[in-house]
Design a protein around this motif. Structure first.
Motif, PDB file in Angstrom:
ATOM      1  N   PHE A 286      18.422  21.234  -2.351  1.00  0.00           N
ATOM      2  CA  PHE A 286      17.225  20.420  -2.537  1.00  0.00           C
ATOM      3  C   PHE A 286      15.997  21.169  -2.069  1.00  0.00           C
ATOM      4  O   PHE A 286      16.082  22.130  -1.295  1.00  0.00           O
ATOM      5  CB  PHE A 286      17.348  19.054  -1.848  1.00  0.00           C
ATOM      6  N   THR A 287      14.871  20.732  -2.582  1.00  0.00           N
ATOM      7  CA  THR A 287      13.589  21.272  -2.152  1.00  0.00           C
ATOM      8  C   THR A 287      12.762  20.138  -1.571  1.00  0.00           C
ATOM      9  O   THR A 287      12.898  18.974  -1.948  1.00  0.00           O
ATOM     10  CB  THR A 287      12.808  21.904  -3.314  1.00  0.00           C
ATOM     11  N   CYS A 288      11.888  20.492  -0.634  1.00  0.00           N
ATOM     12  CA  CYS A 288      10.895  19.555  -0.119  1.00  0.00           C
ATOM     13  C   CYS A 288       9.565  20.283  -0.090  1.00  0.00           C
ATOM     14  O   CYS A 288       9.510  21.513  -0.101  1.00  0.00           O
ATOM     15  CB  CYS A 288      11.278  19.046   1.264  1.00  0.00           C
ATOM     16  N   THR A 289       8.497  19.527  -0.067  1.00  0.00           N
ATOM     17  CA  THR A 289       7.164  20.113  -0.062  1.00  0.00           C
ATOM     18  C   THR A 289       6.347  19.475   1.055  1.00  0.00           C
ATOM     19  O   THR A 289       6.888  18.788   1.920  1.00  0.00           O
ATOM     20  CB  THR A 289       6.471  19.868  -1.421  1.00  0.00           C
ATOM     21  N   ASN A 290       5.063  19.682   1.029  1.00  0.00           N
ATOM     22  CA  ASN A 290       4.189  19.052   2.011  1.00  0.00           C
ATOM     23  C   ASN A 290       3.459  17.876   1.371  1.00  0.00           C
ATOM     24  O   ASN A 290       3.485  17.699   0.150  1.00  0.00           O
ATOM     25  CB  ASN A 290       3.184  20.058   2.569  1.00  0.00           C
ATOM     26  N   ALA A 291       2.835  17.068   2.199  1.00  0.00           N
ATOM     27  CA  ALA A 291       2.094  15.902   1.734  1.00  0.00           C
ATOM     28  C   ALA A 291       0.913  15.681   2.657  1.00  0.00           C
ATOM     29  O   ALA A 291       0.861  16.242   3.758  1.00  0.00           O
ATOM     30  CB  ALA A 291       3.000  14.670   1.715  1.00  0.00           C
ATOM     31  N   VAL A 292      -0.016  14.872   2.207  1.00  0.00           N
ATOM     32  CA  VAL A 292      -1.123  14.471   3.059  1.00  0.00           C
ATOM     33  C   VAL A 292      -1.065  12.968   3.276  1.00  0.00           C
ATOM     34  O   VAL A 292      -0.571  12.218   2.432  1.00  0.00           O
ATOM     35  CB  VAL A 292      -2.497  14.854   2.453  1.00  0.00           C
ATOM     36  N   ALA A 293      -1.533  12.537   4.442  1.00  0.00           N
ATOM     37  CA  ALA A 293      -1.636  11.113   4.727  1.00  0.00           C
ATOM     38  C   ALA A 293      -3.051  10.646   4.371  1.00  0.00           C
ATOM     39  O   ALA A 293      -4.020  11.373   4.552  1.00  0.00           O
ATOM     40  CB  ALA A 293      -1.350  10.850   6.202  1.00  0.00           C
ATOM     41  N   PHE A 294      -3.161   9.414   3.854  1.00  0.00           N
ATOM     42  CA  PHE A 294      -4.478   8.907   3.499  1.00  0.00           C
ATOM     43  C   PHE A 294      -4.527   7.391   3.689  1.00  0.00           C
ATOM     44  O   PHE A 294      -3.499   6.711   3.736  1.00  0.00           O
ATOM     45  CB  PHE A 294      -4.826   9.259   2.044  1.00  0.00           C
ATOM     46  N   ASP A 295      -5.736   6.884   3.828  1.00  0.00           N
ATOM     47  CA  ASP A 295      -5.960   5.437   3.846  1.00  0.00           C
ATOM     48  C   ASP A 295      -7.292   5.162   3.165  1.00  0.00           C
ATOM     49  O   ASP A 295      -7.829   6.037   2.454  1.00  0.00           O
ATOM     50  CB  ASP A 295      -5.911   4.869   5.264  1.00  0.00           C
TER      51      ASP A 295
END
Length: 343
Positions: free
Chosen positions: A118-127
């Motif tokens: 499997f692969t995973c990546t990065n993400a950003v948090a937002f509101d």
């Protein structure tokens, strides 16, 4: 890329009363640059018209499944996995979003690296006030990446794409209620113990912070669940007895700090002593001594300041490393073997 009539990717979207958000989530899937997918919406007893929002999109690739709410994210995802027809499976909660090239990036990588589970990546948090920054800060050095996974789950489920054939080998998410909130970590460790996995640090997703989501992480509860989970998984990992003891001891040490910061003096002391019993050594010995001498002061005043400072320092170091690494954009690792590769 896939068998005739079958999608390349199955996207599993669990939901519960998210009619006001799921439309935007599903549109972020439907606008992917890679269009060879199906979407499986697993609705856990919604009563707010979620079904109508899904139906209004009128896309034949969306499959809708309603069930009574089990209260377990692992169950919802497993239901979706069992319904999936794609060679690859990806996960997206009904309040989060993907960026347009998310699926294309991961499928391209996994087609080129058939050994990767499997692969995973990065993400950003937002509101509602905007973006709050990346969700993880792991390095691109293989040994450090493998070590980071053992010391804490940096893999965000909404960024994962996994081969269905590998899930058939190791099994699906564990639905034991005692593992709630750490069931994903447990599965990633089982996969990483058997197969190479890959981290691609590109930001491909957005994690929404809101009152109905997981805004505030209960670190004490997570660690209390993670420790028995690790004790069960560790024997299957390629670790020496000393490495295994240090790993579990590090979690007790973190639990001691977290309990101290919420004012649980007795709990902090118990966790500090457990860290020493599991893995006697300088760090754990210092923790026990510090707890005896100034436990209340450390917990209520010093440790919150240390955490804030460490977070700021980690962010500066992470950004500096990303700039120095230029376009180095992925690393393959396997828990316990120390091997890696990058590009």
């Amino acid at each position: 890329m896939s068998a005739p009539g079958l999608p390349t990717v199955s996207v599993v979207v669990p939901t519960h009363n998210r009619a006001h958000l799921i439309g935007e989530t599903l549109r972020s899937i439907l606008t992917q640059t890679l269009q060879d997918f199906e979407v499986i919406v697993v609705d856990n007893g919604s009563t707010d018209g979620t079904d109508r929002v899904v139906a209004a999109l009128a896309d034949p690739r969306i499959r809708y499944h309603w069930q009574e709410d089990s209260g377990l994210p692992a169950n919802s995802r497993n239901v979706g996995i069992r319904m999936a027809r794609g060679r690859y499976i990806a996960f997206l909660d009904s309040d989060d979003l993907w960026l347009p090239r998310k699926l294309a990036l991961q499928v391209e990588f996994m087609e080129a690296h058939p050994e990767v589970a499997f692969t995973c990546t990065n993400a950003v948090a937002f509101d509602g006030n905007g973006i709050h920054g990346r969700l993880n800060k792991v390095t691109l050095a293989g040994r450090r990446t493998a070590r980071h996974l053992l010391l804490g789950n940096f893999i965000t489920t909404l960024t994962v794409m996994v081969r269905r054939s590998c899930l058939e080998v190791v099994g699906l998410f564990n639905e034991d209620p005692a593992l709630r909130t750490v069931e994903d970590f447990e599965l990633w460790l089982r996969l990483a113990a058997r197969f190479p996995v890959a981290y691609l640090p590109e930001v491909t997703a957005r994690h929404r912070l809101h009152e109905g989501g997981l805004v505030n992480v209960n670190w004490v509860a997570n660690l209390e669940r993670a420790i028995p989970m690790l004790k069960g998984v560790v024997p299957s990992l390629p670790l020496s007895p000393r490495e295994a003891a240090l790993l579990v001891g590090s979690y007790y040490r973190r639990l001691a700090r977290e309990r101290a910061m919420v004012g649980d003096r007795a709990g902090a002391t118990a966790a500090a002593r457990a860290a020493w019993r599991v893995a006697p050594g300088l760090k754990n010995g210092a923790l026990v001594c510090a707890d005896r001498v100034a436990g209340r002061l450390l917990g209520s005043r010093v440790m919150p300041w240390v955490r804030s400072f460490k977070y700021s320092l980690d962010r500066v170091v992470w950004l500096a490393r990303r700039r120095s690494q230029g376009r180095a954009s992925w690393v393959v690792f396997k828990v316990g073997n120390g091997g890696s590769g990058g590009g």
